[in-house]
Write a protein that holds these residues in place. Structure first.
Motif, PDB file in Angstrom:
ATOM      1  N   LEU A   6      -4.339  26.997  -5.401  1.00  0.00           N
ATOM      2  CA  LEU A   6      -3.150  26.264  -6.345  1.00  0.00           C
ATOM      3  C   LEU A   6      -1.986  27.608  -6.904  1.00  0.00           C
ATOM      4  O   LEU A   6      -0.869  27.171  -6.758  1.00  0.00           O
ATOM      5  CB  LEU A   6      -4.131  24.981  -7.374  1.00  0.00           C
ATOM      6  CG  LEU A   6      -4.823  23.854  -6.380  1.00  0.00           C
ATOM      7  CD1 LEU A   6      -4.428  23.631  -8.001  1.00  0.00           C
ATOM      8  CD2 LEU A   6      -3.402  23.111  -5.947  1.00  0.00           C
ATOM      9  N   THR A  49      -2.133  10.437   1.591  1.00  0.00           N
ATOM     10  CA  THR A  49       0.060  11.320   1.560  1.00  0.00           C
ATOM     11  C   THR A  49      -0.281  10.028   3.353  1.00  0.00           C
ATOM     12  O   THR A  49       1.480  10.167   2.358  1.00  0.00           O
ATOM     13  CB  THR A  49      -1.269  12.537   2.556  1.00  0.00           C
ATOM     14  OG1 THR A  49      -2.924  12.894   2.260  1.00  0.00           O
ATOM     15  CG2 THR A  49      -0.437  13.378   2.900  1.00  0.00           C
ATOM     16  N   LEU A  55       6.013  19.259  -1.482  1.00  0.00           N
ATOM     17  CA  LEU A  55       5.099  18.735  -2.871  1.00  0.00           C
ATOM     18  C   LEU A  55       3.340  18.333  -2.161  1.00  0.00           C
ATOM     19  O   LEU A  55       2.455  18.803  -2.489  1.00  0.00           O
ATOM     20  CB  LEU A  55       5.175  18.673  -4.060  1.00  0.00           C
ATOM     21  CG  LEU A  55       5.969  19.467  -4.432  1.00  0.00           C
ATOM     22  CD1 LEU A  55       6.807  18.678  -6.263  1.00  0.00           C
ATOM     23  CD2 LEU A  55       5.398  20.845  -4.434  1.00  0.00           C
ATOM     24  N   ILE A  56       3.826  17.106  -1.581  1.00  0.00           N
ATOM     25  CA  ILE A  56       2.742  15.871  -1.319  1.00  0.00           C
ATOM     26  C   ILE A  56       1.913  16.737  -0.324  1.00  0.00           C
ATOM     27  O   ILE A  56       0.519  16.673  -0.229  1.00  0.00           O
ATOM     28  CB  ILE A  56       3.249  14.816  -0.423  1.00  0.00           C
ATOM     29  CG1 ILE A  56       3.591  14.101  -2.121  1.00  0.00           C
ATOM     30  CG2 ILE A  56       1.974  13.717  -0.303  1.00  0.00           C
ATOM     31  CD1 ILE A  56       4.146  12.450  -1.530  1.00  0.00           C
ATOM     32  N   ALA A  66      -0.414  19.905  -1.217  1.00  0.00           N
ATOM     33  CA  ALA A  66      -1.274  19.122  -1.825  1.00  0.00           C
ATOM     34  C   ALA A  66      -2.839  18.984  -0.910  1.00  0.00           C
ATOM     35  O   ALA A  66      -3.855  19.272  -0.860  1.00  0.00           O
ATOM     36  CB  ALA A  66      -1.130  17.929  -3.047  1.00  0.00           C
ATOM     37  N   VAL A 102      -3.977  21.898   0.795  1.00  0.00           N
ATOM     38  CA  VAL A 102      -5.093  22.173  -0.272  1.00  0.00           C
ATOM     39  C   VAL A 102      -6.108  21.535   0.112  1.00  0.00           C
ATOM     40  O   VAL A 102      -7.757  21.784  -0.044  1.00  0.00           O
ATOM     41  CB  VAL A 102      -4.662  22.365  -1.861  1.00  0.00           C
ATOM     42  CG1 VAL A 102      -5.976  22.556  -2.951  1.00  0.00           C
ATOM     43  CG2 VAL A 102      -3.346  23.223  -1.747  1.00  0.00           C
ATOM     44  N   ILE A 103      -6.155  20.479  -0.066  1.00  0.00           N
ATOM     45  CA  ILE A 103      -7.245  18.989   0.633  1.00  0.00           C
ATOM     46  C   ILE A 103      -7.678  19.787   1.674  1.00  0.00           C
ATOM     47  O   ILE A 103      -9.258  19.479   1.802  1.00  0.00           O
ATOM     48  CB  ILE A 103      -7.429  17.628  -0.273  1.00  0.00           C
ATOM     49  CG1 ILE A 103      -6.347  17.991  -1.510  1.00  0.00           C
ATOM     50  CG2 ILE A 103      -8.081  16.676   0.230  1.00  0.00           C
ATOM     51  CD1 ILE A 103      -6.015  16.727  -2.260  1.00  0.00           C
TER      52      ILE A 103
END
Length: 505
Positions: free
Chosen positions: A80, A430, A478-479, A482, A485-486
């Motif tokens: 992050l 998502t 941004l979505i 994220a 990263v997930i």
């Protein structure tokens, strides 16, 4: 001094390594005559290095012994926060762009997604080398953290076979964690895996240069292959001097993303025997042979209709294009063969992207730099399904395969199914978020799978038309960041991280 470094938190060590990595593009910029870029990366290295050094000094006043929880938190924070630090020199080097684009690019590189947001000719080779270096370090981090952090916690795919055999005895995960301190396991894993990772990258780079590729481009492609990031400074492999020979070399090194047994147990005389018995390798070979065969059969029937059966060169090109691209997307690398277009259009096949989507969802091996569901989980679900079908025919049958085989069919398949449902829920969330930003269903689905499986190039080849990441809104970027990263640290790791029982233990 050595004790001082050993007591540093993992996150601070990662910042120091990032500062050192900035010297690579700095040296490349000076060698290539791009002095401005070289100075920017050199000054950024000094800035980040001094900052990390001061943070390390401040934390030495009240040192705390590292635990599995602190390492897991550091791993999550690295994906992050660390891209923000990595974006500092690139923001200055690229210029005339907003920070969110650079941050998205660094998240994409560090998670080994390799999503292309900038045109290749937007900046020089030194910046391309930086993107590849970030992806390469992200792949190395996954190798080390999977063995030192995730394996003792039965996460990252290890939960499917959570029992380990040590000298004929079954050792629980708790006993494994008590066998060595977390920091000691991390140092041992780093010392064991880093030389292998560096050596394999160097060998592939030298072989690509021998095939006729430019040295810096060969180095970037070698880094991208071992890390499965698929980053390229020239928009892929199409039209490169190495041709099929370069693709063949990359094809061979993609096997290191199919199973951890290809690099964790040495390369001795039993290497071939050990790898040939690996469940993930067998499943990957089955998919790599079956899918191109079916596509080739479809091509052959199409060629029968247009009377091109005598064109043996077109047939072989189509077969190779399918074979290379299938393995590339199965390992979530995302390199596309220059013969893939011929493979897709030879028989008039409209949209072969659905095949690639299925491959990236399967993913590569456990504890490798590949993303997706992971082959071991798919294998567990397959064995469980085959066993249930067998029980329908012979209700009172008793299956063999030993203790580990039963473990995979029962508890392993149960946990694999839970992870599969969590993956689907993450994909649905998502897609919902992307739809809220104005994207249609198909682009939202493709981008969600590309982000969660860490295969950024899927956006260019899966749909009827390529999807440009740079054209997305800030909210969509941004979505997707994220989701990357997930997809990289996996949902089970997040659940373990936020589980109150894990923090109390």
């Amino acid at each position: 001094m050595a004790a001082w470094f050993r007591n540093l938190p993992l996150f601070v060590v990662l910042i120091l390594l990032s500062a050192g990595a900035m010297l690579i593009p700095a040296a490349a910029g000076m060698m290539l005559g791009d002095f401005r870029t070289g100075r920017l990366f050199f000054y950024s290295s000094l800035l980040v290095g001094v900052g990390a050094w001061l943070i390390g000094i401040a934390l030495q006043a009240h040192p705390r012994p590292p635990t599995e929880r602190t390492h897991l938190v550091a791993m999550f924070a690295a994906y992050l926060v660390l891209p923000v630090i990595l974006s500092i020199p690139m923001q200055q080097a690229v210029g005339n762009t907003r920070f969110i684009n650079v941050y998205f690019d660094m998240v994409s590189a560090f998670t080994t997604t390799g999503a292309v947001i900038f045109e290749p000719d937007r900046f020089g080779m030194a910046v391309h080398l930086w993107r590849a270096t970030v992806g390469w370090l992200g792949g190395l981090l996954i190798w080390i953290s999977a063995m030192a952090i995730l394996a003792p916690l039965n996460l990252g795919g290890y939960e499917v076979t959570s029992e380990a055999h040590v000298q004929g005895r079954v050792v629980s995960s708790t006993q494994q964690m008590r066998a060595a301190r977390p920091s000691e396991r991390l140092r041992r894993s780093t010392a064991k895996l880093t030389p292998v990772y560096v050596t394999l990258t160097a060998i592939l780079a030298i072989l690509l240069m021998s095939a006729g590729e430019d040295p810096i481009i060969a180095t970037i492609h070698a880094m991208s292959t071992l890390s499965t990031s698929g980053i390229s400074p020239v928009a892929g492999l199409e039209g490169r001097p190495g041709g099929i020979l370069a693709e063949l070399l990359i094809f061979l090194f993609l096997f290191f993303a199919l199973s951890r047994r290809t690099f964790t147990s040495g390369f001795g005389r039993h290497f071939i025997e050990r790898v040939s018995r690996d469940r993930e390798i067998r499943l990957a070979l089955f998919a790599t042979i079956l899918v191109p065969t079916l596509l080739f059969a479809r091509h052959w029937m199409g060629a029968w209709e247009v009377d091109e059966l005598t064109d043996l060169g077109a047939a072989l090109s189509a077969l190779w294009g399918s074979l290379f691209t299938v393995l590339s997307f199965l390992t979530t690398t995302g390199f596309v063969s220059e013969h893939w277009d011929a493979a897709a259009s030879w028989s008039g096949l409209g949209t072969p992207g659905i095949v690639l989507i299925g491959l990236v969802l399967m993913g590569g091996g456990v504890a490798t730099s590949a993303g997706g569901l992971k082959l071991l989980r798919v294998y567990a679900l397959y064995k469980h399904g085959a066993r249930e079908l067998g029980k329908l025919i012979y209700p009172h049958s008793v299956a063999g395969a030993g203790r580990m085989g039963r473990r995979i069919r029962r508890e392993g398949a149960y946990i694999a199914w839970i992870f599969f449902m969590l993956f689907i829920i993450a994909m649905a969330a998502t897609m919902t978020g992307l739809a809220a930003t104005g994207l249609r269903f198909e682009p939202a689905m493709i981008l969600s799978i590309a982000a969660l499986s860490t295969t950024g190039s899927l956006a260019q080849v899966a749909g009827e038309a390529p999807i440009a990441y740079v054209a997305l809104s800030d909210a969509a970027k941004l979505i997707l960041a994220a989701a990357m990263v997930i997809g990289r640290i996996e949902t089970l790791v997040l659940i373990a991280l936020f589980n109150p029982a894990f923090w109390r233990s």
